[in-house]
Design a protein around this motif. Structure first.
Motif, PDB file in Angstrom:
ATOM      1  N   ALA A   1       0.831  -1.206   0.000  1.00 41.18           N
ATOM      2  CA  ALA A   1       0.000   0.000   0.000  1.00 41.18           C
ATOM      3  C   ALA A   1       0.867   1.258   0.000  1.00 41.18           C
ATOM      4  CB  ALA A   1      -0.933  -0.002   1.206  1.00 41.18           C
ATOM      5  N   VAL A   2       1.888   1.290   0.846  1.00 43.23           N
ATOM      6  CA  VAL A   2       2.782   2.447   0.889  1.00 43.23           C
ATOM      7  C   VAL A   2       3.522   2.600  -0.438  1.00 43.23           C
ATOM      8  CG1 VAL A   2       4.840   3.412   1.990  1.00 43.23           C
ATOM      9  CG2 VAL A   2       3.032   2.385   3.397  1.00 43.23           C
ATOM     10  N   SER A   3       3.969   1.499  -0.997  1.00 50.29           N
ATOM     11  CA  SER A   3       4.672   1.558  -2.292  1.00 50.29           C
ATOM     12  C   SER A   3       3.764   2.106  -3.384  1.00 50.29           C
ATOM     13  CB  SER A   3       5.182   0.165  -2.669  1.00 50.29           C
ATOM     14  OG  SER A   3       6.148  -0.295  -1.748  1.00 50.29           O
ATOM     15  N   ASP A   4       2.485   1.745  -3.338  1.00 51.62           N
ATOM     16  CA  ASP A   4       1.541   2.257  -4.333  1.00 51.62           C
ATOM     17  C   ASP A   4       1.367   3.768  -4.204  1.00 51.62           C
ATOM     18  OD1 ASP A   4       1.156  -0.234  -5.372  1.00 51.62           O
ATOM     19  OD2 ASP A   4      -0.880  -0.515  -4.605  1.00 51.62           O
ATOM     20  N   VAL A   5       1.410   4.281  -2.970  1.00 53.36           N
ATOM     21  CA  VAL A   5       1.321   5.730  -2.790  1.00 53.36           C
ATOM     22  C   VAL A   5       2.561   6.406  -3.365  1.00 53.36           C
ATOM     23  CG1 VAL A   5       1.158   7.606  -1.116  1.00 53.36           C
ATOM     24  CG2 VAL A   5      -0.157   5.512  -0.759  1.00 53.36           C
ATOM     25  N   LEU A   6       3.718   5.857  -3.086  1.00 53.73           N
ATOM     26  CA  LEU A   6       4.950   6.442  -3.615  1.00 53.73           C
ATOM     27  C   LEU A   6       5.002   6.399  -5.130  1.00 53.73           C
ATOM     28  CD1 LEU A   6       5.813   6.247  -0.603  1.00 53.73           C
ATOM     29  CD2 LEU A   6       8.085   5.561  -1.400  1.00 53.73           C
ATOM     30  N   ALA A   7       4.292   5.467  -5.740  1.00 56.56           N
ATOM     31  CA  ALA A   7       4.317   5.314  -7.193  1.00 56.56           C
ATOM     32  C   ALA A   7       3.299   6.208  -7.903  1.00 56.56           C
ATOM     33  CB  ALA A   7       4.054   3.853  -7.560  1.00 56.56           C
ATOM     34  N   GLN A   8       2.573   7.047  -7.160  1.00 53.82           N
ATOM     35  CA  GLN A   8       1.564   7.895  -7.783  1.00 53.82           C
ATOM     36  C   GLN A   8       2.190   8.865  -8.781  1.00 53.82           C
ATOM     37  OE1 GLN A   8      -2.023   7.806  -7.250  1.00 53.82           O
ATOM     38  NE2 GLN A   8      -1.234   5.818  -6.547  1.00 53.82           N
ATOM     39  N   THR A   9       1.520   9.039  -9.911  1.00 51.77           N
ATOM     40  CA  THR A   9       2.010   9.971 -10.930  1.00 51.77           C
ATOM     41  C   THR A   9       1.811  11.417 -10.505  1.00 51.77           C
ATOM     42  OG1 THR A   9      -0.129   9.753 -12.051  1.00 51.77           O
ATOM     43  CG2 THR A   9       1.677   8.369 -12.833  1.00 51.77           C
ATOM     44  N   CYS A  10       0.915  11.663  -9.562  1.00 49.45           N
ATOM     45  CA  CYS A  10       0.790  12.976  -8.917  1.00 49.45           C
ATOM     46  C   CYS A  10       1.595  12.921  -7.629  1.00 49.45           C
ATOM     47  CB  CYS A  10      -0.668  13.309  -8.629  1.00 49.45           C
ATOM     48  SG  CYS A  10      -0.909  14.714  -7.504  1.00 49.45           S
ATOM     49  N   GLY A  11       2.566  13.804  -7.490  1.00 50.34           N
ATOM     50  CA  GLY A  11       3.440  13.751  -6.320  1.00 50.34           C
ATOM     51  C   GLY A  11       3.102  14.754  -5.241  1.00 50.34           C
ATOM     52  N   ASP A  12       1.978  15.465  -5.371  1.00 53.61           N
ATOM     53  CA  ASP A  12       1.635  16.531  -4.429  1.00 53.61           C
ATOM     54  C   ASP A  12       0.799  15.980  -3.281  1.00 53.61           C
ATOM     55  OD1 ASP A  12       1.374  18.989  -3.285  1.00 53.61           O
ATOM     56  OD2 ASP A  12       0.078  19.846  -4.833  1.00 53.61           O
ATOM     57  N   TRP A  13       1.420  15.215  -2.408  1.00 53.10           N
ATOM     58  CA  TRP A  13       0.713  14.547  -1.324  1.00 53.10           C
ATOM     59  C   TRP A  13       1.587  14.384  -0.099  1.00 53.10           C
ATOM     60  CZ3 TRP A  13       3.501  10.343   0.062  1.00 53.10           C
ATOM     61  CH2 TRP A  13       4.284   9.717  -0.928  1.00 53.10           C
ATOM     62  N   GLU A  14       0.940  14.109   1.016  1.00 50.61           N
ATOM     63  CA  GLU A  14       1.602  13.587   2.211  1.00 50.61           C
ATOM     64  C   GLU A  14       0.831  12.353   2.647  1.00 50.61           C
ATOM     65  OE1 GLU A  14       1.409  16.019   5.702  1.00 50.61           O
ATOM     66  OE2 GLU A  14      -0.765  16.262   5.634  1.00 50.61           O
ATOM     67  N   LEU A  15       1.545  11.396   3.183  1.00 44.21           N
ATOM     68  CA  LEU A  15       0.945  10.181   3.710  1.00 44.21           C
ATOM     69  C   LEU A  15       1.208  10.134   5.204  1.00 44.21           C
ATOM     70  CD1 LEU A  15      -0.346   7.331   3.566  1.00 44.21           C
ATOM     71  CD2 LEU A  15       1.931   6.443   2.964  1.00 44.21           C
ATOM     72  N   ILE A  16       0.134  10.049   5.986  1.00 41.35           N
ATOM     73  CA  ILE A  16       0.255   9.910   7.439  1.00 41.35           C
ATOM     74  C   ILE A  16      -0.098   8.474   7.812  1.00 41.35           C
ATOM     75  CG2 ILE A  16      -0.588  10.682   9.679  1.00 41.35           C
ATOM     76  CD1 ILE A  16      -1.279  13.363   8.433  1.00 41.35           C
ATOM     77  N   VAL A  17       0.893   7.741   8.275  1.00 44.40           N
ATOM     78  CA  VAL A  17       0.696   6.369   8.737  1.00 44.40           C
ATOM     79  C   VAL A  17       0.523   6.418  10.250  1.00 44.40           C
ATOM     80  CG1 VAL A  17       1.674   4.056   8.869  1.00 44.40           C
ATOM     81  CG2 VAL A  17       2.096   5.470   6.847  1.00 44.40           C
ATOM     82  N   VAL A  18      -0.644   5.974  10.726  1.00 45.47           N
ATOM     83  CA  VAL A  18      -0.941   6.040  12.156  1.00 45.47           C
ATOM     84  C   VAL A  18      -0.795   4.649  12.766  1.00 45.47           C
ATOM     85  CG1 VAL A  18      -2.613   6.689  13.916  1.00 45.47           C
ATOM     86  CG2 VAL A  18      -2.544   7.938  11.746  1.00 45.47           C
ATOM     87  N   ASP A  19       0.203   4.493  13.620  1.00 43.82           N
ATOM     88  CA  ASP A  19       0.429   3.228  14.326  1.00 43.82           C
ATOM     89  C   ASP A  19      -0.545   3.153  15.495  1.00 43.82           C
ATOM     90  OD1 ASP A  19       1.275   1.024  15.709  1.00 43.82           O
ATOM     91  OD2 ASP A  19       3.285   1.807  16.167  1.00 43.82           O
TER      92      ASP A  19
END
Length: 367
Positions: free
Chosen positions: A32-50
């Protein structure tokens, strides 16, 4: 809550904040994280909540993030559940739009790009709803089949918008948190948060509260979100003692939303009645489960109380199943208010579900 933000996180406001609650998903989260990094739009932040995960999910996520400064990690000191984790993400969000992908799902590379295009095309509406691909897996993880679920594309404002909501609900698009990009400014202005004690419907309640105030809606037909339904292993398939009460609330909230926004017309009432009938049938089937501890007398009393409910009179008696012959037959039985016939129907549905979860799922989805 302790926060661990990777060094170098950009201070500028990204377009998207993706909030990913994490608990017990070590076999999926790296993808799932790899899929976010592979997005063609790079204008994002990902917050992973443990959320106090008992496994090494966070280590897997950190490895997949590979030090990307757009990925942030937040840690709960105690388990708060998916609603609590999403609320933590809302409070930490820096983006203009927010949505809540699950850590065991997958995403096509152009997912964010397609949402961004819709935002630009429609002048940055309050919310964008996008499609998804439902991928069904059996208890052993073997792939069974898939359904593409995409809303009709378009853009609506003002009085037109509320009339789109019943179609979104009928198409199962309204009740998910991960198929919408919500405007953060409106979420914060309304003080919206996910409820803690509403399993199965917390996503819907959040959406309904948002749509009470939304003034613009865009839908796109792309199905870039790949939703994994693992039969027998998700909350939908667990025994929830108050299943009926939760879903009755869902129907009542939807009815009030449509009524308040002037969209509870005859067609909406027919559709909502059919949806309510589905939930009644599912609840009826569950009365035969061993965990329900219901004897024949209690089962009959429960069924009679449902038939006497004013909401049943208002909606189910006006319900119409347009796209499912099996639901049309079941709806006709419910409309008779014959307790014996309804119980026989519930017992038959339970027999199908007990024999094969996959067969039951296909029958329920109209396949």
């Amino acid at each position: 809550m302790a926060a661990d933000t990777l060094a170098g996180t950009p201070a500028s406001t990204p377009l998207f904040t993706l909030v990913m609650p994490t608990y017990g998903v070590r076999d999926h989260i790296a993808s799932a994280v790899s899929d976010v990094l592979a997005q063609t739009c790079g204008d994002w932040e990902l917050i992973v909540v443990d959320d106090c995960t008992p496994d090494d999910s966070i280590e897997q996520a950190r490895a997949a993030a590979s030090g990307d400064p757009r990925v942030r990690f937040l840690t709960h000191e105690r388990n708060l559940g998916i609603s609590g984790a999403r609320n933590t993400g809302i409070e930490a969000a820096r983006g203009s739009y927010i949505f809540f992908p699950d850590p065991d799902d997958r995403f096509e590379p152009a997912m964010l790009e397609h949402i961004e295009e819709a935002l630009k095309r429609h002048g940055h509406p309050d919310v964008v709803v996008f499609g998804h691909m439902q991928r069904y897996f059996d208890e052993d993880g073997s792939f069974l089949y898939e359904n593409e679920m995409a809303p009709s594309p378009g853009f609506w404002t003002g009085e037109e918008l509320p009339h789109q909501l019943i179609g979104l609900e009928e198409g199962t698009h309204l009740g998910y948190a991960w198929n919408k990009a919500y405007r953060v400014e409106l979420v914060e202005r309304l003080g919206l948060r996910f409820e803690f004690d509403a399993p199965l419907i917390e996503d819907f309640l959040f959406a309904a509260a948002f749509f009470r105030h939304a003034r613009s809606l865009a839908c796109i037909g792309s199905a870039d979100y790949l939703y994994a339904k693992r039969l027998g292993k998700n909350l939908t398939n667990e025994f929830i003692p108050n299943y009926y009460e939760l879903h009755r609330r869902r129907i009542a909230v939807m009815r009030d939303l449509l009524d308040d926004r002037g969209a509870l017309d005859g067609k909406a009432r027919e559709t909502l009645g059919a949806l309510y009938a589905r939930y009644i049938l599912s609840a009826l089937e569950r009365t035969y489960a061993e965990q329900a501890h219901m004897d024949a007398g209690r089962r009959r009393a429960w069924c009679a109380s449902v038939f006497a409910d004013r909401l049943f009179e208002d909606l189910v008696m006006n319900g119409r199943a347009r796209n499912s012959r099996s639901l049309a037959v079941c709806l006709a039985v419910l409309k008779t208010r014959n307790v014996g016939a309804a119980l026989a129907l519930g017992k038959a549905i339970h027999a199908v579900r007990s024999r094969s979860t996959a067969l039951y799922s296909k029958a329920k989805s109209g396949r």
